[in-house]
Design an enzyme around this catalytic site. Structure first.
Site, mmCIF file in Angstrom:
data_model
loop_
_atom_site.group_PDB
_atom_site.id
_atom_site.type_symbol
_atom_site.label_atom_id
_atom_site.label_comp_id
_atom_site.label_asym_id
_atom_site.label_seq_id
_atom_site.Cartn_x
_atom_site.Cartn_y
_atom_site.Cartn_z
ATOM 1 N N LYS A 283 7.076 1.457 15.376
ATOM 2 C CA LYS A 283 7.897 0.282 15.746
ATOM 3 C C LYS A 283 9.095 0.176 14.810
ATOM 4 C CE LYS A 283 7.046 -2.608 12.149
ATOM 5 N NZ LYS A 283 7.982 -2.612 11.095
ATOM 6 N N ASP B 124 0.907 -5.981 11.186
ATOM 7 C CA ASP B 124 1.600 -5.284 12.282
ATOM 8 C C ASP B 124 0.645 -4.668 13.305
ATOM 9 O OD1 ASP B 124 4.160 -5.786 11.380
ATOM 10 O OD2 ASP B 124 4.300 -3.925 10.227
HETATM 11 O O1 C5P Z 1 -0.390 -7.197 6.395
HETATM 12 P P1 C5P Z 1 0.067 -5.981 5.663
HETATM 13 O O2 C5P Z 1 -1.043 -5.336 4.883
HETATM 14 O O3 C5P Z 1 0.809 -5.022 6.510
HETATM 15 O O4 C5P Z 1 1.138 -6.501 4.590
HETATM 16 C C1 C5P Z 1 1.549 -5.715 3.497
HETATM 17 C C2 C5P Z 1 2.127 -6.610 2.411
HETATM 18 O O5 C5P Z 1 3.350 -7.213 2.856
HETATM 19 C C3 C5P Z 1 1.255 -7.777 2.023
HETATM 20 O O6 C5P Z 1 0.366 -7.419 1.000
HETATM 21 C C4 C5P Z 1 2.269 -8.808 1.533
HETATM 22 O O7 C5P Z 1 2.644 -8.524 0.192
HETATM 23 C C5 C5P Z 1 3.482 -8.541 2.408
HETATM 24 N N1 C5P Z 1 3.562 -9.431 3.586
HETATM 25 C C6 C5P Z 1 3.891 -10.769 3.414
HETATM 26 N N2 C5P Z 1 3.948 -11.585 4.507
HETATM 27 C C7 C5P Z 1 3.713 -11.106 5.755
HETATM 28 C C8 C5P Z 1 3.396 -9.747 5.939
HETATM 29 C C9 C5P Z 1 3.325 -8.942 4.836
HETATM 30 O O8 C5P Z 1 4.121 -11.237 2.292
HETATM 31 N N3 C5P Z 1 3.793 -11.928 6.780
#
Ligand code: C5P
Length: 314
Positions: free
Chosen positions: A11, A141
């Site tokens: 994406k 995601d």
């Molecule tokens: O959810 P995911 O593991 O993909 O997110 C990776 C990192 O991105 C999280 O640990 C966080 O630090 C940051 N993040 C965030 N807010 C979101 C998505 C991601 O702060 N909505």
């Protein structure tokens, strides 16, 4: 032995706005996510033991629990213990084409494919929203990657409203192979620099999300107006990543100065930068020009297009 081959597209973010903090430590976002025709292949089959095994042709991709695809299989085993007991473990083979640690949701789309694959393998009959709920446990995601296409994502990124699909727009992606940007670092740095202007009350957060829903980017998408979409590209994380990573800034500026580019932006937390083009021919020309402008073997370039789907069974 039953076996499924799944196509797991990457994406890009056409829009990423950070609007506030969340009690869980994440950020409140309003994003517009878009699937692209650059995909990994996931082969999944029942194994003769109860083990979960991941293989990958890319030497830098871990095959243990730190791989989100592994964790997706583990989650399915925990959530559906009867099916796990009946069907046993799974062998997962990932054939990587999506650059890793790129801001293109490569790991998330692999995990989404494993959820879809195990649902089929174990005859679970899960609905799309059930698969998305499971995906949200794994990463922000992952839910989008299940159905893909074009969608507004709010909350942590897991609350989705589908938009009419875009497909005839071409893109060029550029990424330095050896360059990685940590997503937690990007969000943390953004909070340090811009946290004082975050919205805090529920009404203001909802109003901001509604403004994007009825805003100019969504209108451009409804009209399938590539030029207007390209004008409205936005990514708040550029404010912290571009100053800290001169190579990303250089890609952004190189794209911006080329003919045939409708618009350019970094995807997610980077370091991939993409440019939108009206035709495949223009995208291929652009790829050649960027290659000439930056003759660095470390730079990977891809020509691809926007697509209307997420995980697909081949
Ligand atoms: O959810 P995911 O593991 O993909 O997110 C990776 C990192 O991105 C999280 O640990 C966080 O630090 C940051 N993040 C965030 N807010 C979101 C998505 C991601 O702060 N909505």
């Amino acid at each position: 032995m039953r076996h499924y081959t799944l196509i797991a597209p990457a994406k890009i973010n056409l829009y990423l706005e950070i609007i506030g903090d969340r009690p869980d430590g994440y950020h409140e976002l309003v994003m517009i996510l878009q699937s692209i025709d650059l995909a990994d292949q996931i082969d999944i089959q029942a194994s003769s033991t109860d083990a979960i095994r991941v293989r990958c042709n890319h030497p830098q991709v871990p095959t243990d629990k730190s791989n989100l695809a592994y964790r997706a299989a583990e989650l399915m085993a925990t959530e559906f213990p009867d099916a796990y007991a009946k069907y046993g473990g799974v062998d997962i083979t990932i054939t990587k084409r999506i650059p890793i640690a790129a801001g293109l949701a490569g790991g998330s789309t692999n995990a989404a494919a494993v959820l879809v694959g195990i649902d089929l393998l174990w005859n679970l009959g899960l609905t799309q929203s059930e698969l998305e709920e499971l995906g949200a446990i794994l990463g922000s995601d992952v839910p989008f990657c299940v159905a893909g296409g074009t969608a507004i994502a709010t909350g942590r990124g897991e609350q989705l409203s589908p938009l009419p699909s875009l497909d005839t727009i071409y893109i060029v992606l550029a990424k330095y192979r050896s360059l990685e940007v940590s997503t937690p670092w990007a969000y943390k740095t953004y909070r340090q620099e811009f946290g004082s202007s975050y919205l805090t009350d529920k009404d203001s957060l909802a109003a901001r999300a509604n403004a994007v829903h009825s805003g100019t980017m969504v209108k451009a998408i409804l009209h399938k107006d590539a030029r207007e979409i390209a004008q409205k590209l936005h990514n708040d994380l550029e404010k912290v990543v571009l100053p800290a990573y001169p190579q990303v800034l250089q890609l952004r500026e190189t794209f911006a100065n080329q003919e045939g580019v409708l618009g350019t932006m970094m995807s997610g937390s980077g370091p991939t930068v993409f440019a939108l083009c009206e035709s495949k021919q223009q995208a291929e020309q652009l790829q050649l020009h960027v290659r000439e402008a930056i003759p660095d073997q470390d730079l990977e370039l891809f020509v691809t297009q926007l697509i209307t789907h997420g995980i697909k069974v081949r």
